[in-house]
Design a protein around this motif. Structure first.
Motif, PDB file in Angstrom:
ATOM      1  N   ILE A  68     -15.638 -15.471  -9.863  1.00 38.66           N
ATOM      2  CA  ILE A  68     -15.434 -14.917  -8.511  1.00 38.66           C
ATOM      3  C   ILE A  68     -13.969 -14.582  -8.278  1.00 38.66           C
ATOM      4  O   ILE A  68     -13.630 -13.486  -7.794  1.00 38.66           O
ATOM      5  CB  ILE A  68     -15.934 -15.933  -7.452  1.00 38.66           C
ATOM      6  N   HIS A  69     -13.083 -15.505  -8.630  1.00 37.74           N
ATOM      7  CA  HIS A  69     -11.645 -15.322  -8.428  1.00 37.74           C
ATOM      8  C   HIS A  69     -11.125 -14.123  -9.216  1.00 37.74           C
ATOM      9  O   HIS A  69     -10.394 -13.280  -8.680  1.00 37.74           O
ATOM     10  CB  HIS A  69     -10.912 -16.595  -8.845  1.00 37.74           C
ATOM     11  N   ASP A  70     -11.511 -14.038 -10.489  1.00 42.65           N
ATOM     12  CA  ASP A  70     -11.004 -12.965 -11.349  1.00 42.65           C
ATOM     13  C   ASP A  70     -11.482 -11.591 -10.879  1.00 42.65           C
ATOM     14  O   ASP A  70     -10.712 -10.616 -10.910  1.00 42.65           O
ATOM     15  CB  ASP A  70     -11.430 -13.200 -12.799  1.00 42.65           C
ATOM     16  N   ILE A  71     -12.715 -11.507 -10.438  1.00 39.77           N
ATOM     17  CA  ILE A  71     -13.232 -10.221  -9.944  1.00 39.77           C
ATOM     18  C   ILE A  71     -12.476  -9.789  -8.685  1.00 39.77           C
ATOM     19  O   ILE A  71     -12.157  -8.604  -8.513  1.00 39.77           O
ATOM     20  CB  ILE A  71     -14.748 -10.308  -9.685  1.00 39.77           C
ATOM     21  N   ILE A  72     -12.152 -10.743  -7.833  1.00 34.05           N
ATOM     22  CA  ILE A  72     -11.402 -10.410  -6.611  1.00 34.05           C
ATOM     23  C   ILE A  72     -10.055  -9.787  -6.970  1.00 34.05           C
ATOM     24  O   ILE A  72      -9.699  -8.700  -6.481  1.00 34.05           O
ATOM     25  CB  ILE A  72     -11.207 -11.663  -5.738  1.00 34.05           C
ATOM     26  N   TYR A  73      -9.292 -10.471  -7.830  1.00 39.48           N
ATOM     27  CA  TYR A  73      -7.920 -10.023  -8.106  1.00 39.48           C
ATOM     28  C   TYR A  73      -7.844  -8.876  -9.107  1.00 39.48           C
ATOM     29  O   TYR A  73      -6.979  -8.000  -8.981  1.00 39.48           O
ATOM     30  CB  TYR A  73      -7.074 -11.204  -8.582  1.00 39.48           C
TER      31      TYR A  73
END
Length: 232
Positions: free
Chosen positions: A157-162
């Protein structure tokens, strides 16, 4: 109509949604050619992102404080931080100005409580999912039972956001990854899911999900309009 002060640029992709939603709601409420009285101070997200990932929260806090003070000086009647993660320093920002700050978690939780939700799933940056500044507020102030994805899912989730959403990249495979995670949380008893990052709404909507979705961007922006039109 009061003047809404927006701290934007984190990312500008979601700040654009704030501006759009706020003006659409003003038009719905007032009709005609009405639009919102607003100011936006937009920061350089690269600076913020670097400080976040280096753990330099004091420096990031000072940028937020400076932004809020500039908005107040410019005539804003209320502060809206157009991102979930940077509510980590909401208290410090609020104490740095004499005008109110509308907290994004409050805008979201008020709707969930009104709808009778008890057990909620939280998606967002790793900072939002793992630290207490957001989850803790939902639990302590509103009595909600908050669950988050497992560690591997939080990384996704975090990597897709950034790496994607903050750059305006919308990837169908990433959408499927998010929906799989939401389904896993639903199977763990989550009655609803909070899109606890203002970019997630670019990827996932209620139409994609079998459980209710609470879009923090929309709820926060709409609460700003309600404040701006409230009669003292």
């Amino acid at each position: 109509m009061k003047t809404i002060g927006l701290i934007g640029g984190m990312s500008w992709e979601s700040s654009l949604l704030y501006y759009q939603i706020i003006n659409q709601r003003i038009k719905e409420k007032l009709g005609g050619h009405h639009s919102a009285k607003s100011l936006m101070y937009s920061v350089d997200f690269q600076e913020i992102k670097t400080l976040q990932h280096q753990g330099k929260w004091d420096e990031a806090t000072q940028i937020m404080i400076d932004s809020a003070q500039k908005l107040e000086t410019g005539g804003a009647d209320v502060i809206v931080i157009c991102t979930n993660t940077m509510h980590k320093m909401a208290k410090e920002v609020e104490e740095s100005v004499t005008i109110p700050l509308l907290h994004i978690a409050d805008a979201t939780a008020n709707e969930m409580v009104k709808d009778g939700m008890k057990k909620v799933a939280l998606l967002g940056t790793a900072f939002t999912m793992e630290q207490d500044f957001y989850k803790g507020r939902l639990i302590e102030k509103f009595g909600l039972d908050v669950i988050v994805p497992n560690e591997a899912e939080r990384v996704i989730i975090h990597d897709i956001i950034y790496q994607e959403l903050c750059l305006g990249i919308i990837n169908e495979e990433s959408k499927h990854s998010y929906l799989k995670i939401i389904n896993n949380l639903s199977q763990q008893g989550a009655e609803t899911v909070i899109l606890g990052c203002t970019e997630i709404t670019l990827l996932v909507s209620q139409d994609d999900c079998s459980i209710p979705v609470y879009d923090t961007t929309r709820l926060h922006a709409e609460s700003a309009v309600d404040f701006a039109l409230k009669v003292d």
